[in-house]
Design an enzyme around this catalytic site. Structure first.
Site, PDB file in Angstrom:
ATOM      1  N   ILE A  83       0.886  -1.157   0.000  1.00 37.32           N
ATOM      2  CA  ILE A  83       0.000   0.000   0.000  1.00 37.32           C
ATOM      3  C   ILE A  83       0.925   1.208   0.000  1.00 37.32           C
ATOM      4  CG2 ILE A  83      -0.195  -0.103   2.547  1.00 37.32           C
ATOM      5  CD1 ILE A  83      -2.914   1.215   2.377  1.00 37.32           C
ATOM      6  N   SER A  84       0.627   2.188  -0.839  1.00 32.31           N
ATOM      7  CA  SER A  84       1.543   3.321  -0.991  1.00 32.31           C
ATOM      8  C   SER A  84       1.552   4.185   0.261  1.00 32.31           C
ATOM      9  CB  SER A  84       1.136   4.169  -2.196  1.00 32.31           C
ATOM     10  OG  SER A  84       1.047   3.366  -3.352  1.00 32.31           O
ATOM     11  N   GLN A  85       2.656   4.884   0.414  1.00 31.36           N
ATOM     12  CA  GLN A  85       2.862   5.816   1.520  1.00 31.36           C
ATOM     13  C   GLN A  85       1.814   6.950   1.450  1.00 31.36           C
ATOM     14  OE1 GLN A  85       6.336   7.804   0.352  1.00 31.36           O
ATOM     15  NE2 GLN A  85       6.591   8.980   2.233  1.00 31.36           N
TER      16      GLN A  85
END
Ligand code: SAH
Length: 309
Positions: free
Chosen positions: A158-160
């Site tokens: 999951i992206s930052q």
């Protein structure tokens, strides 16, 4: 800042998810009703149905309370965003109930994202409205609001939070987004954020298990304007193009031409590009056969791969 921002009726602090504090056990899969798994249309048809199709009524008695409240918050936000005359949501859902830790830590996360330079108030409000901890596996849930990417299985992340907000801000550019395409649904978090800043969101995932995970995560939130599609995002979705925004959550060595062709004129695509060293690239379609490109900042994403698995 656009006129749309001014219409946005909710102060950042007004959106509360009182369902669950971080650190509490999290198992959305076991909480899902069987009926919720029956809608497979999104992975098959050319025009996938909204996630809500087939589960209306089934959810209320069986889903997690946190997800139900998140759904109410998100729908309230969407409603108020797209109909300027609607009334703002009440500040608290019920008097006397105490917001749990997740509210405060989510606000702190958004404050950090703003400190890092994201200014778009609509994007910041969307980040504050979406309960990121509900997209993260139970063992990592205590880290849901740190500014880092986290594993979601299948060697993906999951992206930052910062990069999610920054990319949407760049794509939106203070304007109105009608139809947006996301490449790389992953766990569905960014799609949920996008659903609050765009009228219609299409999201493609090439790993079947993650496509299913995103459906499981998103369905209890009953977000009517997201369509999930299982397929190779490098091909885009010509059947529903053009898009006025396209966002890639995985890095290729170049932006696929098919995606450039599916941008509307005036549309904006934001993508990580590169191998070991990656940059965020903004591509604007200025005419039928003309695109302009700008390098924004360094980034680090999982690779974009061809085909489906
Ligand atoms: N937006 C996601 C981030 C997921 S990471 C979130 O909020 O969690 C990037 C995702 O891109 C991975 O799930 C990966 O499988 C997917 N991906 C990589 N190449 C792809 C392609 N060609 N088409 C669709 N998805 C792709």
């Amino acid at each position: 800042m656009s006129g749309k921002d001014k219409r946005f009726p909710l102060p950042l602090s007004s959106i509360v998810d009182k369902g669950r504090g971080i650190g509490a056990s999290h198992s959305p899969k076991t909480a899902m009703p069987q009926t919720a798994m029956q809608n497979q249309n999104a992975s098959r048809g050319l025009a996938p149905k909204p996630l809500t199709a087939g589960i209306a009524g089934a959810y209320g008695s069986t889903g997690t309370p946190a997800a139900a409240r998140a759904a109410a918050d998100i729908r309230g936000l969407q409603h108020s965003q797209h109909s300027p005359q609607s009334k703002p949501l009440p500040q608290q859902v019920s008097a006397g109930s105490r917001p749990l830790v997740s509210d405060a830590v989510r606000r702190a996360m958004v404050a950090r994202v703003a400190q890092q330079g994201v200014k778009d108030s609509l994007v910041l409000a969307a980040m504050e409205a979406v309960p990121r901890h509900l997209f993260i596996e139970s063992g990592l849930v205590s880290q849901a609001y740190i500014d880092a990417s986290l594993p979601i299985g299948h060697h993906q992340t999951i992206s930052q939070p910062y990069i999610v907000a920054r990319m949407i801000e760049i794509m939106r550019n203070g304007g109105t987004l009608n139809r947006v395409l996301e490449i790389g649904t992953g766990c569905g978090y960014q799609a949920a954020v996008l659903s609050l800043v765009a009228k219609d969101v299409y999201s493609i995932e090439r790993i079947k298990a993650l496509h299913e995970l995103a459906k499981t995560n998103l369905r209890p939130m009953r977000i009517a304007n997201i369509r999930l599609h299982y397929g190779d995002g490098m091909l885009g979705m010509p059947q529903v193009a053009p898009f006025d925004g396209i966002i890639l959550a995985a890095a290729g060595m170049e932006v696929p031409q098919a995606l450039l062709d599916q941008l509307s004129i005036g549309g904006r695509l934001i993508a990580p590009v590169g191998g070991r060293n990656q940059v965020l690239q903004l591509v604007q379609r200025v005419a039928k056969n003309e695109w302009s490109s700008t390098v924004m900042e360094q980034c680090h994403f999982v690779p974009l791969h061809k085909g489906v698995i």
